[in-house]
Design a protein around this motif. Sequence first.
Motif, mmCIF file in Angstrom:
data_model
loop_
_atom_site.group_PDB
_atom_site.id
_atom_site.type_symbol
_atom_site.label_atom_id
_atom_site.label_comp_id
_atom_site.label_asym_id
_atom_site.label_seq_id
_atom_site.Cartn_x
_atom_site.Cartn_y
_atom_site.Cartn_z
ATOM 1 N N ALA A 56 41.021 41.794 52.772
ATOM 2 C CA ALA A 56 40.029 41.390 51.772
ATOM 3 C C ALA A 56 38.727 42.088 52.132
ATOM 4 N N PRO A 57 38.552 43.335 51.726
ATOM 5 C CA PRO A 57 37.382 44.116 52.143
ATOM 6 C C PRO A 57 36.081 43.414 51.772
ATOM 7 N N ALA A 76 44.757 45.727 48.452
ATOM 8 C CA ALA A 76 43.926 44.653 48.998
ATOM 9 C C ALA A 76 44.276 43.320 48.337
ATOM 10 N N TRP A 77 44.294 42.265 49.138
ATOM 11 C CA TRP A 77 44.628 40.905 48.680
ATOM 12 C C TRP A 77 43.531 40.335 47.799
ATOM 13 N N GLY A 78 42.292 40.654 48.109
ATOM 14 C CA GLY A 78 41.133 40.164 47.373
ATOM 15 C C GLY A 78 39.902 40.895 47.863
ATOM 16 N N ILE A 79 38.736 40.422 47.438
ATOM 17 C CA ILE A 79 37.464 40.996 47.862
ATOM 18 C C ILE A 79 36.636 39.896 48.521
ATOM 19 N N ARG A 96 39.423 39.014 40.633
ATOM 20 C CA ARG A 96 39.892 37.660 40.346
ATOM 21 C C ARG A 96 40.281 36.873 41.596
ATOM 22 N N ARG A 97 40.070 37.428 42.771
ATOM 23 C CA ARG A 97 40.243 36.654 44.007
ATOM 24 C C ARG A 97 39.092 36.994 44.946
ATOM 25 N N VAL A 98 38.312 35.983 45.298
ATOM 26 C CA VAL A 98 37.133 36.180 46.141
ATOM 27 C C VAL A 98 37.166 35.220 47.313
ATOM 28 N N LEU A 99 36.935 35.770 48.478
ATOM 29 C CA LEU A 99 36.695 34.976 49.673
ATOM 30 C C LEU A 99 35.204 35.121 49.968
ATOM 31 N N MET A 100 34.449 34.068 49.724
ATOM 32 C CA MET A 100 33.007 34.134 49.985
ATOM 33 C C MET A 100 32.773 33.698 51.425
#
Length: 405
Positions: A56-57, A76-79, A96-100
């Motif tokens: 998840a860059p 990538a799995w997400g951003i 549509r997928r975020v790891l904050m």
Amino acid sequence: MSSALNIAAVEKGIGNPGANLVRDVSLPALVLHREALEHNIRWMQAFVSNSGAELAPHGKTSMTPSLFRRQLEAGAWGITLATAVQTRAAYAHGVRRVLMANQLVGAPNMALIAELLADPAFDFHCMVDHPDNVADLGAFFAARGLRLNVMIEYGVVGGRCGCRSEAEVLALAEAIKAQLGLALTGIEGYEGVIHGDQAVSGIRGFAASLVRLAVQLQDSAAFAIDKPIITASGSAWYDLIAESFAAQNAVGRFLSVLRPGSYVAHDHGIYKEAQCCVLDRRSDLHEGLRPALEVWAHVQSLPEPGFAVIALGKRDVAYDAGLPLPLLRYRAGVLPAVGDDVSACTVTAVMDQHAFMTVAPGVQLRVGDIISFGTSHPCLTFDKWRTGCLVDEQLNVIESMETCF
């Protein structure tokens, strides 16, 4: 070259496809080299995938949607992002997928995320590290009939955010369980704040503690999903995190996510040094990342012998982790680069719009010459630009890459 193209190239750093850096683009300009950029995206995706993890860059490095798209298309799995505003910008460009990897604090920021959660296809996770934040988030999202995915941040004494002890982590998990508006989906840490002579052993110990906590939380049924997320890793120590997760079977029990960001552009400074250390630790990695990011500028003035003023300053390039490094020199409008070793010159100071450069003996500059500069710490170069130029091997602009800071 058409007059329309030349007019379009007048804005800072903008070049339409077909423009050439040494002829058509208004300088200074942020420049990304396609070959190195594509290599870096492939290299890191392969490294993470071969480690049994997901990537998840960290998008806050570039905030460049066209780079997000390339990273996601590569697997990538997400951003990863740092703020609610960054999250909204990425969503607007199709993420549509975020790891904050930060805490969601303040009602206006919570409202931004609540609006995005109206889309059932949007998968969002943020960090918590304190009961106050847990209570505020729980009340806000429950009142709106929403359930927010949260992950516990585990930190180190003297570092950034995060619970400072394993006991605090376990207590926070109980507080989350009491909130109907929250779902605990994983645990997160950041090892980049561990420094000193024993950094390697400290990072391995931190990763081991992170996995141990994840197992405890899983065994106590604290998580709201069957395969919780466990995540760490910046752009310097990702190899140690990947090895530590694999050694403790985190990959088998959890969704292991690594989130380096600066790798996409790499640099000529701190991350170049960090990459050399990675290659020293991993003899199986025969080639590393390549610097893809430069800033190009004109020689503006030659007011004294051995001294040049460059039309490049703090508003154009990072200076927090080292001053710009002269790489190659071009005569305006002429390819290829001039043979003088401009890399022997030294930038000694930067002001808002000017850089002071000592000219090495034997280097004959003229006003109007173009110099490419390497940078250190790409995050604080990207954020100075609205547009960058993606160029091919002949320095032709392939794409104008817009940022959304």
